[in-house]
Design a protein around this motif. Sequence first.
Motif, short mmCIF file in Angstrom:
data_model
loop_
_atom_site.label_atom_id
_atom_site.label_comp_id
_atom_site.label_asym_id
_atom_site.label_seq_id
_atom_site.Cartn_x
_atom_site.Cartn_y
_atom_site.Cartn_z
N ASP A 1 0.83 -1.20 0.00
CA ASP A 1 0.00 0.00 0.00
C ASP A 1 0.87 1.25 0.00
O ASP A 1 1.82 1.36 0.78
N VAL A 2 0.55 2.18 -0.88
CA VAL A 2 1.22 3.48 -0.91
C VAL A 2 0.42 4.48 -0.08
O VAL A 2 0.96 5.25 0.70
N TRP A 3 -0.89 4.46 -0.25
CA TRP A 3 -1.76 5.42 0.43
C TRP A 3 -3.16 4.84 0.50
O TRP A 3 -3.60 4.11 -0.38
N ARG A 4 -3.87 5.17 1.59
CA ARG A 4 -5.24 4.67 1.77
C ARG A 4 -6.00 5.64 2.66
O ARG A 4 -5.46 6.14 3.64
N ASP A 5 -7.25 5.91 2.29
CA ASP A 5 -8.12 6.76 3.10
C ASP A 5 -9.50 6.12 3.11
O ASP A 5 -10.02 5.76 2.05
N GLU A 6 -10.07 5.93 4.28
CA GLU A 6 -11.36 5.23 4.35
C GLU A 6 -12.34 5.97 5.26
O GLU A 6 -11.94 6.72 6.16
N TYR A 7 -13.62 5.75 4.98
CA TYR A 7 -14.69 6.43 5.70
C TYR A 7 -15.80 5.43 6.02
O TYR A 7 -16.15 4.59 5.19
N SER A 8 -16.34 5.56 7.22
CA SER A 8 -17.49 4.75 7.61
C SER A 8 -18.75 5.44 7.14
O SER A 8 -18.99 6.62 7.45
N LEU A 9 -19.58 4.72 6.38
CA LEU A 9 -20.81 5.29 5.85
C LEU A 9 -22.00 5.09 6.78
O LEU A 9 -23.05 5.67 6.57
N GLY A 10 -21.84 4.24 7.79
CA GLY A 10 -22.98 3.95 8.66
C GLY A 10 -23.94 3.02 7.94
O GLY A 10 -23.75 1.81 7.90
N MET A 11 -24.98 3.56 7.36
CA MET A 11 -25.97 2.83 6.55
C MET A 11 -26.72 1.77 7.34
O MET A 11 -27.26 0.83 6.78
N VAL A 12 -26.77 1.90 8.66
CA VAL A 12 -27.57 0.97 9.46
C VAL A 12 -29.06 1.19 9.21
O VAL A 12 -29.85 0.25 9.13
N ASP A 13 -29.44 2.46 9.03
CA ASP A 13 -30.85 2.79 8.84
C ASP A 13 -31.17 3.27 7.42
O ASP A 13 -32.29 3.67 7.14
#
Length: 325
Positions: free
Chosen positions: A217-229
């Motif tokens: 891996d050179v670079w990584r960016d992640e986000y939690s979308l939730g999406m439970v509801d």
Amino acid sequence: MDITIRVDKPEAHPGNTLHCKVQIQVKSKTKTRRIVAAFFGEFFSVYSTGKHTYTNRNVFVKLEKPLWIPEDGKAGNIEPGTHEYTADFIVPDGLMPSFPPASMEGMRFPGRLQYFVKAVATKVIGFEDERFEKIYLVSRDFASTTAERRRFGTVPAGKTRPMASLTLDRSTYKPGGMIQCKVVVDKQAASCKIQDAVLSIRNKCWGWVENAWHVEDVWRDEYSLGMVDSSSKDFTLAIPIDACPTLYGGNVKVTWDVHLDVKLALAMDAHLTVPVVVISSGASLPVEDMGTDVEPGVRFCRSCGTVLESGSNKCAFCGDVLDEP
């Protein structure tokens, strides 16, 4: 025989002229076949098992200029003393930028695209004497012609009924560009509780050594979308302003993709990966109609990427407030 080579600029663009100075210190008369200066670029890949290190080199461009050639064209004596030479090289247009760039030097990757100038003295007896100077090539007008520019629409996840889909607005982007994504989850097809959906953008480097691709891996960016509801979500991902362009170069690859993980409570997670192409800042983006569901003019939160409600400057997901409405 002691050789040094210096170049006037450590960083260059295609079309620039590199001015090189070569100095050779000779202690005693040395029979020599030739002395040359060269500019070359290579794909270099390396793999280490801990006990052994394997390398693979592929030179794809090489320019040579003679500095000294004997009168008979075969061999001659270099007299003791200091000998100085100059050589100019015009960097060919269309060359791919160095990877990793100077800002990432020192980091270990399985693959590299690197450029050098060097001076080589070929003696009649003994090994060649040579010295290298690294050049970092920065290209603002390079558009990869070997990268696979595919068209991507909705990609389903799940072996039977699609459980999730990921749609991007296009397949080609520039550094600093925004990737508009639409994630849709079919909760009935999931058949179990969805804990979260995580969207990430990833940059990887690949090196081909010992008949296998090795990746880091050179670079990584992640986000939690939730999406439970919720069953769908519009989101945007930012490509770094100093992103390295996509590269397909024989035994070296630099790739980008958008990845979706749908995390389930009592089952294996579902995964989606959509490759994208990053081109250099000065290149022209191809005209693509992706048929995306993301409407033009939609505003996104700068912190987390969530689509803002019409007329609102506050993100309903992370609570961040924009400066302007």
